[in-house]
Design a protein around this motif. Sequence first.
Motif, PDB file in Angstrom:
ATOM      1  N   GLY A   5       0.780  -1.218   0.000  1.00 21.50           N
ATOM      2  CA  GLY A   5       0.000   0.000   0.000  1.00 21.50           C
ATOM      3  C   GLY A   5       0.818   1.277   0.000  1.00 21.50           C
ATOM      4  O   GLY A   5       0.269   2.357  -0.199  1.00 21.50           O
ATOM      5  N   GLY A  23       1.239   3.862  -3.346  1.00 20.49           N
ATOM      6  CA  GLY A  23       0.097   4.668  -3.755  1.00 20.49           C
ATOM      7  C   GLY A  23      -0.605   4.115  -4.982  1.00 20.49           C
ATOM      8  O   GLY A  23      -0.197   3.120  -5.570  1.00 20.49           O
ATOM      9  N   HIS A  24      -1.691   4.815  -5.382  1.00 18.70           N
ATOM     10  CA  HIS A  24      -2.584   4.230  -6.386  1.00 18.70           C
ATOM     11  C   HIS A  24      -1.966   4.106  -7.766  1.00 18.70           C
ATOM     12  O   HIS A  24      -2.479   3.361  -8.606  1.00 18.70           O
ATOM     13  CB  HIS A  24      -3.903   5.013  -6.449  1.00 18.70           C
ATOM     14  N   GLN A  81      -0.859   0.555  -7.417  1.00 15.49           N
ATOM     15  CA  GLN A  81      -1.807  -0.433  -6.892  1.00 15.49           C
ATOM     16  C   GLN A  81      -2.698  -0.884  -8.054  1.00 15.49           C
ATOM     17  O   GLN A  81      -3.561  -0.139  -8.506  1.00 15.49           O
ATOM     18  CB  GLN A  81      -2.634   0.167  -5.753  1.00 15.49           C
ATOM     19  N   SER A  96      -3.394   4.965   0.371  1.00 12.52           N
ATOM     20  CA  SER A  96      -1.978   4.660   0.543  1.00 12.52           C
ATOM     21  C   SER A  96      -1.668   4.571   2.029  1.00 12.52           C
ATOM     22  O   SER A  96      -2.208   5.333   2.834  1.00 12.52           O
ATOM     23  CB  SER A  96      -1.111   5.758  -0.097  1.00 12.52           C
ATOM     24  N   VAL A 113      -4.435  -0.094   4.788  1.00  9.66           N
ATOM     25  CA  VAL A 113      -5.099   0.023   3.490  1.00  9.66           C
ATOM     26  C   VAL A 113      -6.238  -0.990   3.372  1.00  9.66           C
ATOM     27  O   VAL A 113      -7.347  -0.660   2.919  1.00  9.66           O
ATOM     28  CB  VAL A 113      -4.075  -0.158   2.350  1.00  9.66           C
TER      29      VAL A 113
END
Length: 274
Positions: free
Chosen positions: A66, A69-70, A73, A242, A248
């Motif tokens: 996590g 960050g996106h 992910q 995150s 997360v």
Amino acid sequence: ERYFQCGIAKQDMVSQAGAMALAGLLPVVHSFACFISTRPNEQIYNNATEGTKVIYVGSLAGLVPGGPGHSHQSVRDISALGAVPGMALIEPFSEHEARAAVDWAVNRAPASVYIRLVSVGWAVGFEPPAVDELVPGRGTVLRAGSDALFVAAGPVMVAGAWRAADLLEADGIEAGVVSLPWLRGVDGAWIAEVADGAPVFCLDNHYVTGGQGDAVVAALAAEAPDAASRVHQLGIEEVPRSGENNEVLRAHRLDGESIAEAARARLGALLSAS
């Protein structure tokens, strides 16, 4: 002489693999799941239209780790690759399933395959059983239970399902757990047989839209409509948070405790309705 490092040129890497496949080779293409599923998506589709076979491997899939960050992910790769013609999608939860997945992809798959890997060490809470070979569309019953059935792929969601089943057992609720490595091409009749009338909870380390749960619902709707009406999908419904892995998972209600809470609420609602 059989390894080619393409750096960050994902589209070029997949195009090279396509040319190798046309020449009669079986290429295995690897990158982070968040990148291989999206950046060269057009090239992956082009390879599929040529009728060739390529094995794509995406690592670090899902919410964990996590910390990055996106951007890293990978929670939309199943939906991004799920409509590629002929593509099989597999997510193993253990080293045994991973070995069987590679064996099936190399030796028995009729067309291209995407193997989705979490790739971080993850304790599942029990000793994973041996898996000799994968049966298309079917999984492994890890735990029997007559009151509910958790269906999951990959170590993070299988571990969450197992933990939730432990917590529910303390409440007198018997929940079964199935590891279903197939993210598309699900055998709905088999799932319905295993569920045996119990509500089915599909756990997705992915956005709910386009995840494995959608494939399970579609398969059940086609082969066992009554069972399809008893499916409840749990997964990611917003841009990933995150943080530490446990933070997360908790934030997205996908840790074992949150899964158990959701199951209790759903089972309670079903009892009230009946």
